[in-house]
Scaffold this active site. Structure first.
Site, PDB file in Angstrom:
ATOM      1  N   TYR A 110       0.390 -14.388 -14.238  1.00  0.00           N
ATOM      2  CA  TYR A 110      -0.997 -14.756 -13.331  1.00  0.00           C
ATOM      3  C   TYR A 110      -2.100 -14.344 -14.590  1.00  0.00           C
ATOM      4  O   TYR A 110      -2.121 -13.332 -14.975  1.00  0.00           O
ATOM      5  CB  TYR A 110      -0.928 -14.083 -12.242  1.00  0.00           C
ATOM      6  N   ASP A 163       6.531  -9.240  -9.937  1.00  0.00           N
ATOM      7  CA  ASP A 163       5.500 -10.192  -9.392  1.00  0.00           C
ATOM      8  C   ASP A 163       6.358 -11.354  -8.551  1.00  0.00           C
ATOM      9  O   ASP A 163       6.675 -12.252  -9.111  1.00  0.00           O
ATOM     10  CB  ASP A 163       4.337 -10.866 -10.197  1.00  0.00           C
ATOM     11  N   ARG A 172      -9.107   5.277   5.713  1.00  0.00           N
ATOM     12  CA  ARG A 172      -8.754   5.061   4.167  1.00  0.00           C
ATOM     13  C   ARG A 172      -7.294   5.167   4.008  1.00  0.00           C
ATOM     14  O   ARG A 172      -6.679   4.427   3.284  1.00  0.00           O
ATOM     15  CB  ARG A 172      -9.595   5.748   3.253  1.00  0.00           C
ATOM     16  N   LYS A 190      -1.395 -15.380  -0.814  1.00  0.00           N
ATOM     17  CA  LYS A 190      -0.849 -16.838  -0.889  1.00  0.00           C
ATOM     18  C   LYS A 190       0.117 -16.969   0.275  1.00  0.00           C
ATOM     19  O   LYS A 190      -0.345 -16.974   1.411  1.00  0.00           O
ATOM     20  CB  LYS A 190      -0.033 -16.804  -2.200  1.00  0.00           C
TER      21      LYS A 190
HETATM   22  C1  LIG Z   1       1.116 -14.633  -9.135  1.00  0.00           C
HETATM   23  C2  LIG Z   1      -0.022 -14.145  -8.730  1.00  0.00           C
HETATM   24  N1  LIG Z   1      -0.102 -12.990  -8.783  1.00  0.00           N
HETATM   25  C3  LIG Z   1      -1.125 -12.277  -8.610  1.00  0.00           C
HETATM   26  C4  LIG Z   1      -2.311 -12.873  -8.154  1.00  0.00           C
HETATM   27  C5  LIG Z   1      -3.545 -12.042  -7.905  1.00  0.00           C
HETATM   28  O1  LIG Z   1      -3.805 -11.912  -6.400  1.00  0.00           O
HETATM   29  P1  LIG Z   1      -5.309 -11.959  -5.718  1.00  0.00           P
HETATM   30  O2  LIG Z   1      -5.965 -13.228  -5.921  1.00  0.00           O
HETATM   31  O3  LIG Z   1      -4.720 -11.699  -4.144  1.00  0.00           O
HETATM   32  O4  LIG Z   1      -5.668 -10.597  -6.292  1.00  0.00           O
HETATM   33  C6  LIG Z   1      -2.332 -14.437  -8.127  1.00  0.00           C
HETATM   34  C7  LIG Z   1      -3.611 -14.785  -7.811  1.00  0.00           C
HETATM   35  O5  LIG Z   1      -3.464 -16.150  -8.000  1.00  0.00           O
HETATM   36  C8  LIG Z   1      -1.279 -14.967  -8.495  1.00  0.00           C
HETATM   37  O6  LIG Z   1      -0.989 -16.173  -8.304  1.00  0.00           O
END
Ligand SMILES: Cc1ncc(COP(=O)(O)O)c(C=O)c1O
Length: 382
Positions: A104, A177, A52, A202
């Site tokens: 997001y 982010d 873990r 992504k």
């Molecule tokens: C800009 C952004 N941040 C965070 C996330 C969340 O990531 P995850 O789907 O890997 O949990 C996404 C998912 O689409 C995203 O586009």
């Protein structure tokens, strides 16, 4: 050439350039072990005891991403959401955070439906407007400013260095982010941010076959220590196989992102001329409100994501997506295949996303094919 002088593209392509010391393998091994041998005198001198917390494959991917972001530490998580929510959970009830109105949607939803009831005060503002951001920060009470740039799905830009200045002046930290920008296009820590978060699902992985998240920190400190123990204690870890695939994907990150950026720039310029396109949202266009800031804080391109607003509203947008043959109708982004999505449909009731908006994730296909496919779909609107 010293290792420190190497371009990040070289570092990424060679996954830090180390051969496996045990076998000489140039491709990193996949360590599946969940438990490690104790020394006879009851010590764990090799530094790992249980899966873990400890996995060399995960650590290898963390070291590479940490190097690409120029951070002092990197942690991988089970998803981007696991990474992002761990940052907020490392705060204390009563703390105040400022986050963007456009971000997001899954994280915005979590902030309002979980973090607020849990006791974190959340203000959502247009972080691209520095006066609004300044006004929302409460010196002493605000512990974290969260921004996303370019922000999903309008690709609005926030000035990272200016946001860091405002946050720090008030005693808060800045987290970015950086999913859409990737470390290829911007390095928020070098611009003053304290944390960078990625949905590694992504671009970092890039092949739409791993769900993963990452945090990179500018320095060790109290918040990073809490984040590290939260990941360990709550267990939102990345599995070794996913980490191995992520490491493999990271090796082609620069090629994929450079190709996607060049194609997105071409598409943005050409699509704005189409009579059925009311607006193209892309920071690489001179008339995008964030263009000047993006040009300053991104290098080598403006990203592989753009959105278009279709003349004729929601029905016309959905019909356009229905008629593409190369663009795949699917959510997510940052993979080698190009995706088209009617964004309001997935975000549901209460979304601030306009109903005529189609989000385009540009892959690595031949750009004229991508353009021709969109043009024929738009032409069919009549
Ligand atoms: C800009 C952004 N941040 C965070 C996330 C969340 O990531 P995850 O789907 O890997 O949990 C996404 C998912 O689409 C995203 O586009």
């Amino acid at each position: 050439m010293s290792a420190a002088a190497r371009h990040p593209a070289t570092v990424a392509a060679q996954a830090l350039g180390e051969a496996d010391p045990a076998t000489g393998a140039l491709i990193p091994p996949l360590h599946a072990a969940t438990t490690y041998l104790r020394d006879p005198d009851n010590q764990y001198r090799r530094g790992r005891s249980y899966g873990r917390a400890d996995n060399p494959t995960v650590e290898h991917a963390e070291a590479l991403l940490g190097a690409l972001e120029g951070g002092q530490g990197c942690l991988l998580f089970a998803s981007g959401m696991a990474a992002a929510t761990t940052v907020f959970q490392a705060l204390a009830p009563g703390d105040h955070v400022v986050a963007p109105e456009v971000m997001y949607w899954g994280l915005r939803h979590w902030l309002t439906s979980f973090a607020r009831p849990w006791g974190v005060a959340v203000d959502l503002v247009d972080t691209g407007d520095l006066d609004a951001l300044h006004a929302a920060i409460r010196p002493g009470a605000t512990k974290l400013v969260w921004i996303e740039t370019p922000a999903n799905p309008t690709w609005a830009i926030t000035d990272i260095a200016a946001a860091a200045g405002l946050a720090h002046a008030a005693g808060a930290l800045l987290a970015v982010d950086g999913t859409a920008a990737t470390p290829v296009l911007s390095q928020p820590l070098a611009l003053g941010a304290d944390l960078v978060m990625h949905s590694a699902t992504k671009y970092l992985n890039g092949h739409s076959d791993v769900v993963a998240g990452a945090l990179v920190t500018a320095r060790a400190g109290d918040l990073w220590a809490r984040i590290t123990s939260l990941r360990h204690d709550a267990g939102a870890i990345l599995g070794p196989f996913e980490a191995w695939l992520l490491l493999r994907g990271l090796r082609t990150l620069f090629l994929r992102v450079e190709r996607a950026c060049a194609s997105a720039q071409l598409l943005a310029g050409r699509l704005r001329e189409h009579p059925k396109v009311a607006r193209v949202l892309y920071p690489g266009l001179f008339d995008h409100p964030g263009h000047a800031v993006a040009a300053r804080q991104m290098r080598g391109g403006f990203g592989g994501m753009l959105s278009i607003r279709v003349e004729g509203g929601e029905a016309a947008a959905i019909a356009t997506a229905a008629h593409t043959q190369i663009w795949q109708r699917a959510t997510s982004l940052g993979g080698v295949e190009s995706l088209i999505e009617h964004r309001a449909s997935i975000e549901g009731a209460g979304t601030p996303v306009p109903p005529d908006l189609l989000r385009l994730s540009v892959g690595i296909e031949h750009a004229p094919d991508l353009l021709a496919d969109l043009v024929q779909a738009l032409d069919r609107l009549g």
